[in-house]
Write a protein that holds these residues in place. Structure first.
Motif, mmCIF file in Angstrom:
data_model
loop_
_atom_site.group_PDB
_atom_site.id
_atom_site.type_symbol
_atom_site.label_atom_id
_atom_site.label_comp_id
_atom_site.label_asym_id
_atom_site.label_seq_id
_atom_site.Cartn_x
_atom_site.Cartn_y
_atom_site.Cartn_z
ATOM 1 N N VAL A 86 8.978 -56.236 -12.069
ATOM 2 C CA VAL A 86 9.569 -57.090 -13.097
ATOM 3 C C VAL A 86 11.067 -57.207 -12.843
ATOM 4 O O VAL A 86 11.733 -56.218 -12.536
ATOM 5 C CB VAL A 86 9.302 -56.499 -14.493
ATOM 6 N N HIS A 87 11.593 -58.412 -12.981
ATOM 7 C CA HIS A 87 13.012 -58.622 -12.667
ATOM 8 C C HIS A 87 13.932 -58.325 -13.849
ATOM 9 O O HIS A 87 15.098 -58.685 -13.840
ATOM 10 C CB HIS A 87 13.230 -60.063 -12.199
ATOM 11 N N ILE A 88 13.390 -57.670 -14.886
ATOM 12 C CA ILE A 88 14.244 -57.236 -15.983
ATOM 13 C C ILE A 88 14.594 -55.791 -15.672
ATOM 14 O O ILE A 88 13.784 -54.890 -15.826
ATOM 15 C CB ILE A 88 13.509 -57.356 -17.335
ATOM 16 N N GLU A 129 23.833 -60.248 -4.157
ATOM 17 C CA GLU A 129 23.475 -60.436 -5.560
ATOM 18 C C GLU A 129 22.814 -61.816 -5.694
ATOM 19 O O GLU A 129 23.140 -62.718 -4.939
ATOM 20 C CB GLU A 129 24.729 -60.390 -6.445
ATOM 21 N N PRO A 130 21.895 -62.012 -6.659
ATOM 22 C CA PRO A 130 21.401 -60.984 -7.568
ATOM 23 C C PRO A 130 20.193 -60.215 -7.018
ATOM 24 O O PRO A 130 19.698 -59.308 -7.659
ATOM 25 C CB PRO A 130 20.986 -61.786 -8.794
ATOM 26 N N GLY A 131 19.734 -60.564 -5.813
ATOM 27 C CA GLY A 131 18.515 -59.958 -5.302
ATOM 28 C C GLY A 131 18.620 -58.476 -5.038
ATOM 29 O O GLY A 131 17.615 -57.767 -5.053
ATOM 30 N N TYR A 262 17.374 -66.434 -13.461
ATOM 31 C CA TYR A 262 17.685 -65.170 -12.782
ATOM 32 C C TYR A 262 16.562 -64.715 -11.855
ATOM 33 O O TYR A 262 16.802 -64.368 -10.691
ATOM 34 C CB TYR A 262 17.982 -64.113 -13.842
ATOM 35 N N ALA A 263 15.325 -64.724 -12.349
ATOM 36 C CA ALA A 263 14.197 -64.234 -11.548
ATOM 37 C C ALA A 263 14.024 -65.069 -10.285
ATOM 38 O O ALA A 263 13.740 -64.528 -9.209
ATOM 39 C CB ALA A 263 12.917 -64.256 -12.378
ATOM 40 N N GLU A 264 14.196 -66.390 -10.397
ATOM 41 C CA GLU A 264 14.069 -67.260 -9.220
ATOM 42 C C GLU A 264 15.174 -66.959 -8.208
ATOM 43 O O GLU A 264 14.932 -66.953 -6.998
ATOM 44 C CB GLU A 264 14.116 -68.725 -9.643
#
Length: 312
Positions: A86-88, A129-131, A262-264
């Motif tokens: 999960v990207h949170i 960032e953000p990866g 953000y997730a993309e």
């Protein structure tokens, strides 16, 4: 072969269900953690019941109930976590750290495999960032595991075949086109593609292997270390047709990330490191790692050609 009692956390997920199947298939006593209150997710219930019918043991537990996690861990020798990435940030780290705390308290686990299964985060100190959040998170979990003295194996499975090969390595595509393809850069950077069932089989093989204790297992099937162009060529031979090719430069690719959620952005950053920088193949495995196809030659892994045939 020595048999273990294996607890799989996240056993109804994309990789988790394959890990359950592989553990059962290799003859281990397999436990699947599930929430006591599962709601009305009928597909998940039916999947759990199918595991049970094959001999798996269903164990109720919750990340919000520390005692239930400890009780579940005490039933087994090995814990494998396959909760989705999960990207949170706080959510994903928190769940794994709670599991680490439960394993530490239980004190009986011979091997823990945390939720990794992608790019080796130890090789990604300079990630963008953000990866980079994904890699930083995994390193936080690793630090907690090692400080707790928990025996571990980290699995670096590189690219899931379904996500990369299905779309000919193009972000946002999971079916191969018969007409055109967008090459990322010159399309010549090597990546590594692994069938998801093979990932699960290699992972289960490692749980009792002293050669992989406190090491990273890298999945690098030799026939599957290919560039995007080579993947496209295999597809073209299968369909008997050449695709129209265009390319996107590094600069233009990075520009496409602006304005996305953000997730993309996290996902595209990972594609950038794999397809433009070759981060999966630009290092040698050190003394703290082992290569899966060398350790387990008996596993006849699925080649890229075999994988792509299903789409013809």
């Amino acid at each position: 072969m020595e048999k273990s009692k294996v607890l799989i956390v996240g056993g109804t997920g994309y990789l988790g269900k394959r890990l359950v199947n592989a553990s059962l298939g290799q003859g281990h006593e397999t436990y699947v953690l599930h929430r006591a209150e599962i709601g009305v997710d009928i597909e998940k219930v039916q999947m759990l019941l199918s595991f049970k019918a094959r001999g798996a043991r269903l164990v109720a537990g919750s990340f919000s109930d520390h005692g239930s996690l400890v009780d579940a861990v005490k039933k087994v020798d090995v814990v494998i976590c396959a909760i989705s990435g999960v990207h949170i940030r706080s959510h994903h780290i928190l769940l794994q750290l709670k599991l680490v705390d439960a394993i530490k308290e239980a004190g009986n686990i011979k091997r823990f495999l945390p939720s990794e299964f992608g790019t080796d985060p130890a090789q990604m100190e300079d990630a963008m960032e953000p990866g980079r959040v994904t890699f930083d998170d995994k390193m936080v979990v690793r630090k907690a595991i090692e400080e707790a003295g928990i025996p571990f194996t980290y699995v670096s499975a590189n690219c899931f075949a379904g996500y990369f090969l299905g779309g000919l390595c193009q972000p946002g595509h999971i079916l191969p086109s018969r007409d055109s393809v967008l090459l990322l850069g010159d399309g010549n950077q090597k990546a590594i593609y692994v069938d998801e069932d093979d990932i699960a089989n290699y992972t289960i093989k490692t749980i009792n292997d002293p050669r992989t204790l406190n090491k990273t297992l890298y999945l690098r099937p030799p026939a599957n270390i290919l560039s995007q162009r080579e993947v496209v060529q295999i597809w073209e031979k299968l369909i008997g047709k050449e695709l129209n090719k265009s390319s996107i430069s590094k600069e233009d690719f990075l520009a496409t990330m602006k304005g996305l959620d953000y997730a993309e952005q996290v996902g595209l950053t990972h594609y950038y490191h794999v397809c433009y920088q070759g981060c999966l193949t630009n290092f040698k495995i050190g003394d703290d790692g082992e290569e899966a196809s060398v350790l387990y030659p008996e596993i006849k892994y699925t080649t890229v050609h075999e994988y792509l045939k299903r789409y013809v």
